[in-house]
Structure formats: C-alpha cells, structure tokens
Design a protein around this motif. Structure first.
Motif, short mmCIF file in Angstrom:
data_model
loop_
_atom_site.label_atom_id
_atom_site.label_comp_id
_atom_site.label_asym_id
_atom_site.label_seq_id
_atom_site.Cartn_x
_atom_site.Cartn_y
_atom_site.Cartn_z
N GLY A 195 -2.99 -0.01 12.86
CA GLY A 195 -2.35 -0.98 11.97
C GLY A 195 -0.87 -0.74 11.80
N PRO A 196 -0.18 -1.74 11.23
CA PRO A 196 1.26 -1.63 11.00
C PRO A 196 1.58 -0.68 9.86
N ILE A 197 2.74 -0.04 9.97
CA ILE A 197 3.20 0.90 8.94
C ILE A 197 4.69 0.71 8.77
N LEU A 198 5.16 0.67 7.53
CA LEU A 198 6.60 0.64 7.25
C LEU A 198 7.00 1.96 6.59
N GLU A 199 8.11 2.51 7.04
CA GLU A 199 8.67 3.75 6.48
C GLU A 199 10.14 3.50 6.16
N ILE A 200 10.39 2.91 5.02
CA ILE A 200 11.74 2.52 4.63
C ILE A 200 12.32 3.58 3.71
N CYS A 201 13.43 4.16 4.13
CA CYS A 201 14.05 5.25 3.37
C CYS A 201 15.04 4.73 2.34
N GLN A 214 -4.06 -0.65 7.87
CA GLN A 214 -3.97 -1.95 7.20
C GLN A 214 -3.70 -3.03 8.25
N SER A 215 -3.97 -4.28 7.93
CA SER A 215 -3.69 -5.37 8.88
C SER A 215 -2.25 -5.87 8.77
N LYS A 216 -1.60 -5.57 7.64
CA LYS A 216 -0.22 -5.99 7.40
C LYS A 216 0.45 -4.94 6.52
N ALA A 217 1.73 -4.73 6.74
CA ALA A 217 2.51 -3.84 5.87
C ALA A 217 3.71 -4.64 5.36
N TRP A 218 3.92 -4.61 4.05
CA TRP A 218 5.12 -5.25 3.52
C TRP A 218 5.75 -4.40 2.43
N PHE A 219 7.05 -4.59 2.30
CA PHE A 219 7.88 -3.94 1.29
C PHE A 219 8.77 -5.05 0.73
N GLN A 220 8.92 -5.09 -0.59
CA GLN A 220 9.78 -6.14 -1.14
C GLN A 220 10.70 -5.62 -2.23
N VAL A 221 11.82 -6.30 -2.33
CA VAL A 221 12.79 -6.08 -3.40
C VAL A 221 12.76 -7.33 -4.27
N ASP A 222 12.50 -7.14 -5.56
CA ASP A 222 12.51 -8.24 -6.53
C ASP A 222 13.79 -8.10 -7.34
N HIS A 254 6.52 4.65 2.15
CA HIS A 254 5.65 4.67 3.33
C HIS A 254 4.39 3.91 2.98
N THR A 255 4.07 2.87 3.74
CA THR A 255 2.84 2.13 3.50
C THR A 255 1.66 2.88 4.12
N ALA A 256 0.47 2.54 3.69
CA ALA A 256 -0.75 3.23 4.13
C ALA A 256 -1.09 2.88 5.58
N VAL A 257 -1.88 3.74 6.18
CA VAL A 257 -2.36 3.51 7.54
C VAL A 257 -3.59 2.59 7.50
N SER A 277 0.86 -1.19 0.00
CA SER A 277 0.00 0.00 0.00
C SER A 277 0.90 1.23 0.00
N MET A 278 0.29 2.42 -0.17
CA MET A 278 1.09 3.64 -0.23
C MET A 278 0.38 4.77 0.51
N TYR A 279 1.17 5.53 1.24
CA TYR A 279 0.66 6.68 1.98
C TYR A 279 1.20 7.96 1.34
N LEU A 280 0.31 8.89 0.99
CA LEU A 280 0.67 10.22 0.47
C LEU A 280 1.76 10.21 -0.61
N GLN A 281 1.61 9.39 -1.60
CA GLN A 281 2.54 9.32 -2.74
C GLN A 281 3.96 8.94 -2.35
N ARG A 282 4.13 8.30 -1.20
CA ARG A 282 5.46 7.84 -0.76
C ARG A 282 5.68 6.43 -1.31
N LYS A 283 5.97 6.37 -2.61
CA LYS A 283 6.05 5.11 -3.33
C LYS A 283 7.31 4.31 -2.99
N ALA A 284 7.28 3.05 -3.31
CA ALA A 284 8.36 2.12 -2.98
C ALA A 284 9.70 2.54 -3.56
N THR A 285 9.70 3.17 -4.70
CA THR A 285 10.97 3.55 -5.34
C THR A 285 11.75 4.57 -4.52
#
Length: 187
Positions: free
Chosen positions: A173-179, A71-79, A66-69, A42-50
């Motif tokens: 809910g959980p939130i991830l903020e990975i810089c 939510q029941s789960k927050a994940w970020f992945q690198v492919d 930044h994932t959205a508020v 998910s995404m919060y305020l245009q804080r996209k994964a890139t």
C-alpha cells in the motif's frame, strides 16, 4: 518636457518597486499559524501529523509524519482554518543519506497535491483542484524537497497517494512520510 518624462518614469519605477516589496513581504507560511491544523488518514509508530508542522526541516524518520502501512490510500492535509490565497507549497519528504543503501523517496512517487474548501475525508479527487501530480516512473525519484506553485484560494491542502513502491518489500500500500510542509500565501 524630457525632465518631466524622466521624473514620471522614476516615480513609476519607485512605486512599482515598493508594490513588489509589499506583495513579497505579505506572503507568509500559513501552515505555521496557530489556527492551522494538520492531519493524516493513518499513523505509523506514533509518527503523528504534527511532526510535519513543527518547523524542523530534518528529513530523517524521527522528524517526519508517517502514515500506516497496508492501506489503500495515504493522505496528509493542512487545514488553514478558513480559505486563504495560496501561492506555493513546499514539501520536505523523508530522505536519509546519499549512499546506495540509504533511505530514498521511493514512496513519494506518483503523489498528487490538491487544494479544496472541503477536507480529504469528505472529498474525492475530482471534487478538488489539482496543483501537481508527480510522474516519476521506473527508477526515477521525485526530489525530496519540492516547491510546488499553486495559485488558488482554498482552506485545505491535501497530499495524497495510492502508489505502492515496488522497492518497498516490507509493506503493501501507499505510504506518505512528510517531514515538513510549508504553505505560502496571504489573506
């Protein structure tokens, strides 16, 4: 005979030295390869994964995925595009300032880091290989910059959380903020 042993020993040390140099230099940041893609659930305020894969190590909100508020789960992945040998993963989590009222990494508590050959959207945690689980409790906080050993071969690196920070009174809910996330390894 002693001179021969000394020469052999010197040759062994010399060869080992260059083998170590080659193995160290063959480690690269795989997350910055052009074939690498990053995503989040998910995404919060245009804080996209890139934002977490742009090479900028600033840990303030404007530079973080930044994932959205709520939510029941927050994940970020690198492919990585295909399986690679992974040595370690370095995560730069959001943190702003050092005062009592500044932003701290409360939301980063109890996150886990998995690797897999299948994406986060298609797997559950028991189908992945766990490299790390944060066990911060009470007022303890994980470091906002953390280097995690993870010697496995995998295509996906998944940071996930189901933790709701009690200090976070504005959302649930959980939130991830990975810089930034750096994945070091080789072929």
């Amino acid at each position: 005979m002693n001179v021969c042993r000394v020469i052999k020993l010197c040759l062994v040390v010399y060869v080992q030295y260059f083998v170590n140099i080659i193995s160290v230099s063959s480690t690269e940041n795989l997350s910055r390869k052009p074939t690498t893609n990053v995503s989040q659930n998910s995404m919060y305020l245009q804080r996209k994964a890139t934002y977490a894969n742009d090479g900028n190590l600033n840990t303030t909100l404007d530079y973080c995925a930044h994932t959205a508020v709520n939510q029941s789960k927050a994940w970020f992945q690198v492919d990585l595009g295909k399986p690679h040998k992974i040595n370690n993963i370095k995560i730069y989590y959001r943190r702003e300032g050092d005062g009592d009222k500044d932003w701290k990494q409360y939301r980063f508590r109890n996150f886990y880091l998995d690797v897999s050959d299948s994406p986060a959207s298609e797997t559950i945690t028991t189908q992945r290989t766990r490299c790390y689980t944060d066990i911060s409790i009470g007022s303890a906080l994980p470091n906002n910059i953390i280097d995690i050993p993870c010697e496995h071969r995998a295509r996906y690196i998944i940071v996930e959380s189901t933790y709701k920070a009690p200090e976070d009174t504005k959302s649930t809910g959980p939130i991830l903020e990975i810089c930034e996330i750096e994945v070091y390894g080789g072929k």
